[in-house]
Design a protein around this motif. Sequence first.
Motif, PDB file in Angstrom:
ATOM      1  N   ILE A  72       0.820  -1.215   0.000  1.00 48.68           N
ATOM      2  CA  ILE A  72       0.000   0.000   0.000  1.00 48.68           C
ATOM      3  C   ILE A  72       0.856   1.267   0.000  1.00 48.68           C
ATOM      4  O   ILE A  72       0.669   2.151  -0.840  1.00 48.68           O
ATOM      5  N   LYS A  73       1.804   1.367   0.933  1.00 45.14           N
ATOM      6  CA  LYS A  73       2.627   2.579   1.015  1.00 45.14           C
ATOM      7  C   LYS A  73       3.393   2.882  -0.270  1.00 45.14           C
ATOM      8  O   LYS A  73       3.399   4.024  -0.713  1.00 45.14           O
ATOM      9  N   PRO A  74       4.051   1.881  -0.892  1.00 50.62           N
ATOM     10  CA  PRO A  74       4.756   2.198  -2.142  1.00 50.62           C
ATOM     11  C   PRO A  74       3.823   2.711  -3.247  1.00 50.62           C
ATOM     12  O   PRO A  74       4.175   3.635  -3.985  1.00 50.62           O
ATOM     13  N   CYS A  75       2.652   2.139  -3.318  1.00 51.33           N
ATOM     14  CA  CYS A  75       1.682   2.566  -4.323  1.00 51.33           C
ATOM     15  C   CYS A  75       1.204   3.992  -4.048  1.00 51.33           C
ATOM     16  O   CYS A  75       1.144   4.826  -4.949  1.00 51.33           O
ATOM     17  N   LEU A  76       0.896   4.282  -2.794  1.00 55.88           N
ATOM     18  CA  LEU A  76       0.442   5.623  -2.431  1.00 55.88           C
ATOM     19  C   LEU A  76       1.550   6.655  -2.608  1.00 55.88           C
ATOM     20  O   LEU A  76       1.290   7.793  -3.003  1.00 55.88           O
ATOM     21  N   THR A  77       2.775   6.258  -2.329  1.00 54.62           N
ATOM     22  CA  THR A  77       3.905   7.170  -2.512  1.00 54.62           C
ATOM     23  C   THR A  77       4.049   7.545  -3.985  1.00 54.62           C
ATOM     24  O   THR A  77       4.267   8.710  -4.323  1.00 54.62           O
ATOM     25  N   LYS A  78       3.893   6.554  -4.853  1.00 50.30           N
ATOM     26  CA  LYS A  78       3.941   6.823  -6.291  1.00 50.30           C
ATOM     27  C   LYS A  78       2.786   7.741  -6.707  1.00 50.30           C
ATOM     28  O   LYS A  78       2.985   8.683  -7.477  1.00 50.30           O
ATOM     29  N   ASP A  86      -5.501  16.291  -7.799  1.00 48.03           N
ATOM     30  CA  ASP A  86      -6.458  15.508  -7.010  1.00 48.03           C
ATOM     31  C   ASP A  86      -5.858  14.164  -6.591  1.00 48.03           C
ATOM     32  O   ASP A  86      -6.055  13.714  -5.466  1.00 48.03           O
ATOM     33  N   VAL A  87      -5.142  13.544  -7.499  1.00 42.95           N
ATOM     34  CA  VAL A  87      -4.487  12.273  -7.178  1.00 42.95           C
ATOM     35  C   VAL A  87      -3.483  12.491  -6.045  1.00 42.95           C
ATOM     36  O   VAL A  87      -3.451  11.738  -5.071  1.00 42.95           O
ATOM     37  N   LYS A  88      -2.684  13.542  -6.157  1.00 41.44           N
ATOM     38  CA  LYS A  88      -1.704  13.873  -5.108  1.00 41.44           C
ATOM     39  C   LYS A  88      -2.390  14.073  -3.760  1.00 41.44           C
ATOM     40  O   LYS A  88      -1.930  13.581  -2.735  1.00 41.44           O
ATOM     41  N   TYR A  89      -3.488  14.830  -3.779  1.00 43.35           N
ATOM     42  CA  TYR A  89      -4.196  15.142  -2.539  1.00 43.35           C
ATOM     43  C   TYR A  89      -4.703  13.875  -1.852  1.00 43.35           C
ATOM     44  O   TYR A  89      -4.435  13.654  -0.662  1.00 43.35           O
TER      45      TYR A  89
END
Length: 99
Positions: A72-78, A86-89
């Motif tokens: 999860i974290k690696p995907c969210l970091t990307k 919006d994706v960043k937020y």
Amino acid sequence: MARDPNYLHRMTTLFAINVLAEVCPPDVISKFMVPVISNLAADAVPNVRFNVAKTMALILPCLDVATVDAQIKPCLTKLHDDEDTDVKYFAGEALVLCH
């Protein structure tokens, strides 16, 4: 449906996972749902990508720390480095919940 050419069908996949995750055991979420969500994180449509981040935030409480750290974290970091604001937020909001 996660590979359907129509982005609305891909979004429907995420919405279904949001509902199903409430009643599925953690091992089912990790084994079957997380890979689908992770694949959709690379979608060409920003609305799909930010809904990936929202879905990940929703399923976080259902996952063990190892799954969160490894998948999860690696995907969210990307996603947090995405060009779409919006994706960043939403990725940033979900990353906060990972800690």
